[in-house]
Design a protein around this motif. Structure first.
Motif, mmCIF file in Angstrom:
data_model
loop_
_atom_site.group_PDB
_atom_site.id
_atom_site.type_symbol
_atom_site.label_atom_id
_atom_site.label_comp_id
_atom_site.label_asym_id
_atom_site.label_seq_id
_atom_site.Cartn_x
_atom_site.Cartn_y
_atom_site.Cartn_z
ATOM 1 N N UNK A 19 0.917 -1.269 0.064
ATOM 2 C CA UNK A 19 0.070 -0.034 0.003
ATOM 3 C C UNK A 19 0.831 1.274 -0.054
ATOM 4 N N UNK A 20 1.928 1.275 0.715
ATOM 5 C CA UNK A 20 2.705 2.506 1.136
ATOM 6 C C UNK A 20 4.155 2.685 0.377
ATOM 7 N N UNK A 21 4.763 1.770 -0.137
ATOM 8 C CA UNK A 21 6.065 1.694 -0.611
ATOM 9 C C UNK A 21 6.259 2.808 -1.770
ATOM 10 N N UNK A 22 5.528 2.823 -2.653
ATOM 11 C CA UNK A 22 5.623 3.551 -3.746
ATOM 12 C C UNK A 22 5.417 5.009 -3.311
ATOM 13 N N UNK A 23 4.457 5.131 -2.380
ATOM 14 C CA UNK A 23 3.904 6.657 -2.012
ATOM 15 C C UNK A 23 5.193 7.169 -1.049
ATOM 16 N N UNK A 24 5.641 6.471 -0.341
ATOM 17 C CA UNK A 24 6.718 6.904 0.717
ATOM 18 C C UNK A 24 8.057 6.940 0.053
ATOM 19 N N UNK A 25 8.325 6.649 -1.014
ATOM 20 C CA UNK A 25 9.916 6.566 -1.598
ATOM 21 C C UNK A 25 9.846 8.120 -1.883
ATOM 22 N N UNK A 26 9.095 8.859 -2.609
ATOM 23 C CA UNK A 26 9.418 10.131 -3.082
ATOM 24 C C UNK A 26 9.453 11.057 -1.864
ATOM 25 N N UNK A 27 8.714 10.785 -0.813
ATOM 26 C CA UNK A 27 8.772 11.560 0.423
ATOM 27 C C UNK A 27 10.290 11.232 1.089
ATOM 28 N N UNK A 32 19.708 9.576 -0.506
ATOM 29 C CA UNK A 32 19.897 8.929 -1.921
ATOM 30 C C UNK A 32 20.554 7.931 -1.779
ATOM 31 N N UNK A 33 19.860 6.721 -2.602
ATOM 32 C CA UNK A 33 20.611 5.450 -2.707
ATOM 33 C C UNK A 33 20.497 5.003 -4.221
ATOM 34 N N UNK A 34 21.633 4.598 -4.614
ATOM 35 C CA UNK A 34 21.663 4.011 -6.158
ATOM 36 C C UNK A 34 21.664 2.631 -6.257
ATOM 37 N N UNK A 35 22.153 1.848 -5.164
ATOM 38 C CA UNK A 35 22.290 0.477 -5.488
ATOM 39 C C UNK A 35 22.007 -0.026 -3.931
ATOM 40 N N UNK A 36 21.071 -0.999 -3.745
ATOM 41 C CA UNK A 36 19.635 -0.921 -4.469
ATOM 42 C C UNK A 36 18.715 0.053 -4.328
ATOM 43 N N UNK A 37 18.035 0.128 -5.322
ATOM 44 C CA UNK A 37 17.095 1.411 -5.378
ATOM 45 C C UNK A 37 16.266 1.696 -3.882
ATOM 46 N N UNK A 38 16.348 2.896 -3.957
ATOM 47 C CA UNK A 38 15.426 3.189 -2.776
ATOM 48 C C UNK A 38 14.179 2.543 -2.529
ATOM 49 N N UNK A 39 13.387 2.604 -3.631
ATOM 50 C CA UNK A 39 12.085 1.901 -3.491
ATOM 51 C C UNK A 39 12.124 0.455 -2.971
ATOM 52 N N UNK A 40 12.975 -0.286 -3.381
ATOM 53 C CA UNK A 40 13.228 -1.542 -2.681
ATOM 54 C C UNK A 40 13.716 -1.642 -1.268
#
Length: 160
Positions: A41-49, A56-64
């Motif tokens: 429910x919340x991973x995609x919405x919280x990632x930009x916040x 800032x994290x490149x590897x692994x992606x912050x969304x992960x």
């Protein structure tokens, strides 16, 4: 990094946490299920916040990382309190069930962050193909464990 190695490291860490804290699998398993739902429910919405706060994290992606954290957060909070096992065999069984259910719920976020080729792809595909069975068995066992947990109230002695 090899997917099998990542899964092995995560599994050993989760097993160790559950074993050392002696917590019952029922509560932890249901907390993992709640975390998986929160992650969906919340991973995609919280990632930009979180990105706006300067993380800032490149590897692994912050969304992960956000998805993994949301799956594990409720269970890790409950590792500090709650019902526990006294029997060594039950501690081991509960820790195995906790680690297996957590890995089954983390297959998608972990897999999206790793490069899958050759042998790693075979290991990942095994987990993906059996995910439904592992999660179903884990949740049923968790419910049975919660139902088997005895509360400390006395029967037959009232205040009357």
């Amino acid at each position: 990094m090899n997917v099998a190695l990542v899964f092995l490291i995560v599994t050993v860490l989760l097993f160790g946490l559950a074993y050392l804290t002696k917590r019952r699998f029922g509560v932890l398993g249901l907390a993992l299920a709640a975390g998986a739902m929160l992650s969906d429910l919340w991973a995609q919405a919280l990632t930009p916040v979180i990105e706006q706060t300067g993380v800032m994290v490149e590897r692994p992606p912050l969304a992960t990382l956000v998805a993994i954290a949301l799956v594990l957060l409720p269970a890790t909070i409950l590792l500090s309190s709650g019902p526990s096992y006294r029997d060594m065999t039950m501690r081991i069984a509960g820790a195995v069930c906790f680690a297996a259910l957590a890995i089954a719920l983390l297959v998608e976020p972990l897999g999206s962050a790793l490069v899958l080729t050759g042998e790693s792809k075979v290991v990942y595909d095994f987990f993906v193909q059996n995910r439904v069975y592992i999660v179903t068995a884990g949740l049923v066992i968790a419910l049975v464990d919660v139902l088997a947990t005895h509360t400390g109230h006395r029967i037959g002695r009232g205040k009357h």
